[in-house]
Design a protein around this motif. Structure first.
Motif, short mmCIF file in Angstrom:
data_model
loop_
_atom_site.label_atom_id
_atom_site.label_comp_id
_atom_site.label_asym_id
_atom_site.label_seq_id
_atom_site.Cartn_x
_atom_site.Cartn_y
_atom_site.Cartn_z
N ALA A 110 57.91 63.46 54.35
CA ALA A 110 58.57 62.23 54.79
C ALA A 110 59.80 61.91 53.94
O ALA A 110 60.78 61.37 54.44
CB ALA A 110 57.59 61.06 54.73
N LEU A 130 56.04 49.44 59.10
CA LEU A 130 55.27 50.68 58.97
C LEU A 130 53.76 50.45 58.99
O LEU A 130 52.99 51.30 59.44
CB LEU A 130 55.68 51.39 57.67
CG LEU A 130 55.10 52.78 57.41
CD1 LEU A 130 55.42 53.75 58.54
CD2 LEU A 130 55.61 53.33 56.08
N TYR A 156 49.78 60.51 51.79
CA TYR A 156 50.75 59.81 52.64
C TYR A 156 50.09 58.60 53.31
O TYR A 156 50.72 57.56 53.50
CB TYR A 156 51.29 60.78 53.71
CG TYR A 156 52.20 60.11 54.69
CD1 TYR A 156 53.50 59.76 54.34
CD2 TYR A 156 51.76 59.81 55.98
CE1 TYR A 156 54.34 59.12 55.24
CE2 TYR A 156 52.60 59.18 56.88
CZ TYR A 156 53.89 58.84 56.50
OH TYR A 156 54.71 58.20 57.40
N HIS A 170 59.46 59.12 58.89
CA HIS A 170 58.07 58.62 58.96
C HIS A 170 57.47 58.97 60.34
O HIS A 170 56.32 59.42 60.41
CB HIS A 170 58.03 57.10 58.77
CG HIS A 170 57.96 56.67 57.34
ND1 HIS A 170 56.96 57.08 56.48
CD2 HIS A 170 58.76 55.85 56.60
CE1 HIS A 170 57.14 56.53 55.28
NE2 HIS A 170 58.23 55.80 55.32
#
Ligand code: SF4
Length: 319
Positions: free
Chosen positions: A201, A283, A307, A246
């Motif tokens: 990412a 997010l 992550y 992302h």
């Protein structure tokens, strides 16, 4: 690998005035509520004031940097002839030694001692150079510990910079405790494996380079491999991850749910990815949904990807 929510205290250095200690030139402080409130639950702060350690006293006359921005001299603002550089530097060395076990450092912005960047350096005319510099302590700290996550109190008010800093502090802590304290190739590969998608990412190039480095890691002595890996890893994750990257990583992770989750559920998850990509949600929205199904249906490998939870979720840094 630790459960991230069980990691209680990570040693982090901080400028003493940012911590709330009344050590500034005027006897005041510059306490940061973010540092004292939001981050304090997981950071075990160790506060330092280089100017007080150097014996300048509280209160003290204001100081500034003069000369060339790359190698300035510390003086009193009202007495530029008095060179205070060596007095401060003699206090810096013992502080640097105490920083060897830290996983991050929060510095006071604009200070001729602690400012990380954009610190004014004055010319003999009394006007500042267009080029800015770093405080003398901050510069020495960055040179001595180039992999250490370092940030300024002011920049931590930016949610993206704050998230990136905290993520790097946890990554530094994990590398130190899981790899450097028990150095072996197996531990390095385990660490790398757990950070695979986070690396992807933040920096696709470094993700590929580090993967190739570990593919032939058995050919290189561990003593040279570990510092090279550590330096490149920490530099890679400093690059902020974009919404696009992302989404790319979340779609890769979705691949692990291909057989275990119904197509209509997958469509709903993909819809939140698109909402995130368009900036309609933060997010936390797609990550919560994705993590929920990965925890229920994902393989052991994908569930341990950092992550998904690079720091304790209650810090709210992805909101
Ligand atoms: S900025 Fe640094 S040197 Fe200045 S008061 Fe704060 S801790 Fe001390």
């Amino acid at each position: 690998m630790n459960n991230i929510n069980e990691v209680i205290e990570i040693p982090v250095g901080i400028s003493a005035c940012v911590m709330g200690e009344e050590v500034r030139f005027n006897g005041g402080h510059s306490q940061s509520r973010i540092c004292r409130n939001q981050l304090a639950s997981h950071f075990n702060y160790q506060a330092f004031c280089p100017e007080v350690a150097a014996g300048f006293g509280i209160p003290r006359p204001t100081m500034r940097l003069i000369g060339e921005p790359e190698s300035p001299t510390l003086t009193y603002t009202k007495d530029p002839e008095q060179d205070l550089t060596e007095q401060l530097k003699s206090a810096i060395q013992p502080i640097l030694k105490k920083c060897s076990g830290l996983d991050g450092f929060i510095l006071k912005k604009d200070s001729p001692s602690c400012g990380m960047e954009r610190v004014k350096v004055y010319q003999s005319s009394g006007y500042p150079h267009a080029q800015r510099g770093s405080g003398l302590f901050a510069k020495a700290l960055m040179e001595r510990y180039p992999n250490l996550p370092i940030e300024e109190d002011g920049r931590l008010n930016d949610p993206c910079l704050r998230e990136n800093f905290v993520m790097r502090v946890f990554a530094h802590h994990n590398f130190r405790t899981e790899v450097l304290e028990q150095p072996c190739l197996h531990n390095l590969i385990q660490f790398h494996s757990s950070y695979k998608y986070l690396l992807m990412a933040h920096n696709q190039t470094a993700y590929k380079t580090l993967g190739k480095m570990l593919a032939v890691a058995h050919l290189e002595p561990l003593e040279s491999l570990l510092p090279t890996y550590h330096q490149q890893f920490m530099a890679a994750i400093k690059t902020p991850a974009s919404r696009g990257s992302h989404c790319n990583v979340m779609q890769h992770i979705m691949g692990y749910l291909k057989r275990s989750v119904d197509s209509h559920v997958r469509r709903d998850i993909l819809k939140t990815f698109e909402q995130y990509r368009l900036g309609e949600v933060n997010l936390i929205a797609p990550m919560t949904l994705l993590s929920h199904y990965i925890n229920q249906k994902g393989s052991e490998y994908i569930r341990t990807q950092r992550y998904l939870e690079p720091y304790p979720s209650h810090l709210g840094l992805r909101n």
